[in-house]
Design a protein around this motif. Structure first.
Motif: not given
Lengths: 230, 230
Positions: B160, B136, B169, B144-145, A187-188, B141, B165, A185
């Motif tokens: 963003s 990651y 998570h 997550h994205h 890093r995100r 990533a 985010i 998280l």
DNA sequence: TTGATTAAGTCAAACGATTGATTGAAATTA
DNA sequence: TAATTTCAATCAATCGTTTGACTTAATCAA
């Protein structure tokens, strides 16, 4: 006599436990050497065999040491919550749950507990050894039970209803993932560490998440993981 | 030419990677010996130095091997989801999110991925090494994205936006906790393992949880972890 | 086809270093 | 004096790595 066994033992024993907690908390059992521990504890190598019978014994004693340490700080809180829950209307249970979980979140993100406990607890979940029983009995079970109790009370279910247990588990998961998945998280979010402001934001967001989960309608089909709810 | 580097290498190299994945997946780096790996791979000890330069190199290659393996199965799915999301109204994103996460849940509970990946991924989260970057970039990533994108679309936020985010998570956490905290939950439910019926129940419950979170009102105070949302 | 050459891969054996554990004497405390 | 605790020294075992010979396969000149 006012103290329990541990504290009446030699100071060396306590220093070993402290050093071992730090070591086992950050690295794996096999990644920690006995020499490294005794060096940090300023003790002799043979002290491990003498006080704990060996490295394995030291590890188990360390887990117990950790569980005992955290238990003392949490059991009072849990007991108080259970009492408060009985004295107040069920709909106030949601607040109790939120407050407890957010308090718990702060501990695992900032407190001493957050440094050592997560590594040990996850490792024992992923590859359980004798030490998992200690953690479960002294830490995980009490917390899980109390939470399920409050959930059941708030949602009008039985505390033994698997739906309550799963919901309690989901609430805990919703919380600890911000410690377990911290690296990802951060890093995100392009952060190097949680700031106090970050944590406030997280707490606000989590409180809304908790309430959303708690207020969500129960399964209409009454699906039950073990038996049918009464 | 149709295959990538790995498969064109010697068979021994592949057997080493397979054996190492199994070993590193269940035990820690220091808990795994090179001799144990080569024995499982039916190879000679020097094969590790020859093919990977040493134990460390084998570990990194194993993580990359794992990431590559899982990436291939997930990236197509993620890409398809992103496309579908663009072609359908925003309110359908919730279904896409749920389906993806529930599919992901099955994989980590039952699939091959669930055996090895969680241990490695958590370990690298708890004590990141060079290998975390691999995980990651190739795994965490992208997932997550995409999830943040769908969340933002559904909730009318920017992808963003830290709120998106964090919500992504939280959704992932809500899912993986049933793998990470499996031992604890199973003990609470007096089960020895998840049955297919159990997993159906979990999926039903989780789908309701996902929707509850996704439909929960955004923070009215517009709290933002980095900046103010536009 | 033949034989020599080269490179890639595998093998048993051994390397020094570190591991957890043990010893018996010394020190400390009661 | 007797029990407890600490200490330096050492133990066998295992660790990751290296070595040099061996096998295999491909290459090329004759």
């Amino acid at each position: 006599m006012s103290e329990n066994e541990e504290t009446t033992h030699s100071a060396t024993r306590n220093r070993l436990l402290q050093a071992a907690l730090q070591a086992f908390g950050s690295r794996d059992y096999d990644g920690v050497s006995t020499r490294e521990i005794v060096e940090a504890a300023e003790a002799n190598i043979s002290a491990i065999s003498y006080h704990f019978g060996g490295k394995r014994g030291l590890y188990l004693a360390t887990v117990d040491f950790l569980a005992e340490k955290l238990q003392s700080g949490m059991n009072d809180q849990l007991e108080q919550i259970r009492q408060t829950a009985e004295e107040t209307p069920p709909d106030r249970s949601a607040t109790l749950i939120c407050d407890f979980l957010l308090h718990f979140l702060e501990h695992i993100l900032l407190g001493e507990m957050g440094k050592h406990a997560p590594g040990i607890i996850f490792r024992e979940q992923n590859q359980p050894t004798e030490a998992f029983n200690i953690l479960y009995e002294k830490l995980l079970a009490p917390m899980h039970h109390t939470l399920a109790l409050l959930v059941a009370r708030y949602r009008g279910q039985q505390a033994s209803d698997p739906a309550s247990i799963i919901m309690a588990h989901a609430l805990i998961g919703q919380t600890v993932i911000f410690r377990i998945g911290r690296t990802m998280l951060l890093r995100r979010l392009n952060l190097s560490a949680y700031s106090t402001a970050n944590i406030e934001t997280l707490k606000n967001q989590l409180r809304r998440n908790y309430l959303a989960l708690l207020n969500s309608p129960p399964d209409p089909t009454e699906t039950d993981i073990r038996h049918h709810a009464e």
